[in-house]
Design an enzyme around this catalytic site. Structure first.
Site, mmCIF file in Angstrom:
data_model
loop_
_atom_site.group_PDB
_atom_site.id
_atom_site.type_symbol
_atom_site.label_atom_id
_atom_site.label_comp_id
_atom_site.label_asym_id
_atom_site.label_seq_id
_atom_site.Cartn_x
_atom_site.Cartn_y
_atom_site.Cartn_z
ATOM 1 N N HIS A 290 13.161 9.147 29.511
ATOM 2 C CA HIS A 290 13.785 10.453 29.407
ATOM 3 C C HIS A 290 13.391 11.136 27.809
ATOM 4 C CE1 HIS A 290 17.495 13.252 29.230
ATOM 5 N NE2 HIS A 290 16.830 13.648 28.175
ATOM 6 N N GLU A 291 13.296 10.576 26.887
ATOM 7 C CA GLU A 291 12.921 11.041 25.631
ATOM 8 C C GLU A 291 11.244 11.303 25.576
ATOM 9 O OE1 GLU A 291 15.090 11.871 23.910
ATOM 10 O OE2 GLU A 291 16.651 10.862 24.792
ATOM 11 N N CYS B 64 21.671 15.437 28.721
ATOM 12 C CA CYS B 64 20.678 15.925 27.734
ATOM 13 C C CYS B 64 21.458 16.634 26.559
ATOM 14 C CB CYS B 64 19.659 16.399 28.389
ATOM 15 S SG CYS B 64 18.133 16.797 27.270
ATOM 16 N N HIS C 232 10.459 14.524 27.168
ATOM 17 C CA HIS C 232 10.468 15.773 26.301
ATOM 18 C C HIS C 232 9.130 15.961 25.801
ATOM 19 C CE1 HIS C 232 14.873 16.636 26.570
ATOM 20 N NE2 HIS C 232 15.110 15.503 26.359
HETATM 21 NI NI NI Z 1 17.083 14.787 26.487
#
Ligand code: NI
Length: 185
Positions: free
Chosen positions: A152-153, A110, A156
């Site tokens: 993953h995004e 990341c 966030h």
């Molecule tokens: Ni990330």
């Protein structure tokens, strides 16, 4: 366009739930997305979420280029010759639907945890939806690396970093110190 400063793990903006964008077509959103794309490319990232550039809004950008067009470290995340490329995509207010309970493990990194990687289980098959800054709707099914990047995004946007998804913390560490070529699955 501008290359924006990336927040690193520990910054409060990475822990907060990002705000829904009321008008995806607002010029400021197009501008934010353009800066995010520039920043992602500069850092050789596969994706970037707005909170990572100190903008707590529900906006993500990502790309799944053919294997070889991203640094080797993406092989550890499951990017290989079988991965179908996905054009550079901006999603405003993305939503994920899990298709099936199957998960797979692969190493992730990341841009907010420079140098660190860890093995993360992700759902193998998802559908996602979102709006583009032009106001178009996007709905796609994704598998493998593509599905991993989107999960993953979108994490966030809910204040979740990949270590919080890890099961085996013994796989967490500095990439430079690891011998990942022996740990492919
Ligand atoms: Ni990330």
């Amino acid at each position: 366009m501008a290359i924006l400063k990336i927040a690193r793990m520990g910054h409060p903006v990475l822990k907060a739930k990002a705000e829904v964008v009321a008008d995806p077509r607002a010029p400021e959103i197009a501008r934010l997305a353009a800066h995010m794309i520039e920043t992602m490319k500069d850092a050789d990232g596969a994706g970037l979420a707005a909170p990572q550039v100190h903008a707590p809004r529900r906006v993500v950008v990502f790309r799944v280029p053919p294997a070889g067009d991203l640094p080797d470290r993406y092989a550890e995340a499951g990017l290989n010759e079988d991965t179908e490329g996905v054009p550079l995509t901006v999603l405003v207010n993305p939503e994920i639907e899990i298709l099936g309970e199957e998960t797979s493990d692969a190493f992730e990194g990341c841009l907010s945890l420079p140098g660190l990687v860890g093995k993360v289980p992700r759902f193998t098959h998802i559908r996602y939806r979102g709006t583009t800054p032009a106001g178009d709707s996007i709905e796609r099914e994704a598998e493998g690396f593509h599905a991993r990047v989107v999960q993953h995004e979108c994490d966030h946007l809910d204040g979740i970093l990949f270590p919080q998804r890890m099961v085996d913390m013994s796989t967490f560490g500095y990439r430079d110190e690891m011998r990942l070529e022996n740990e492919q699955e």
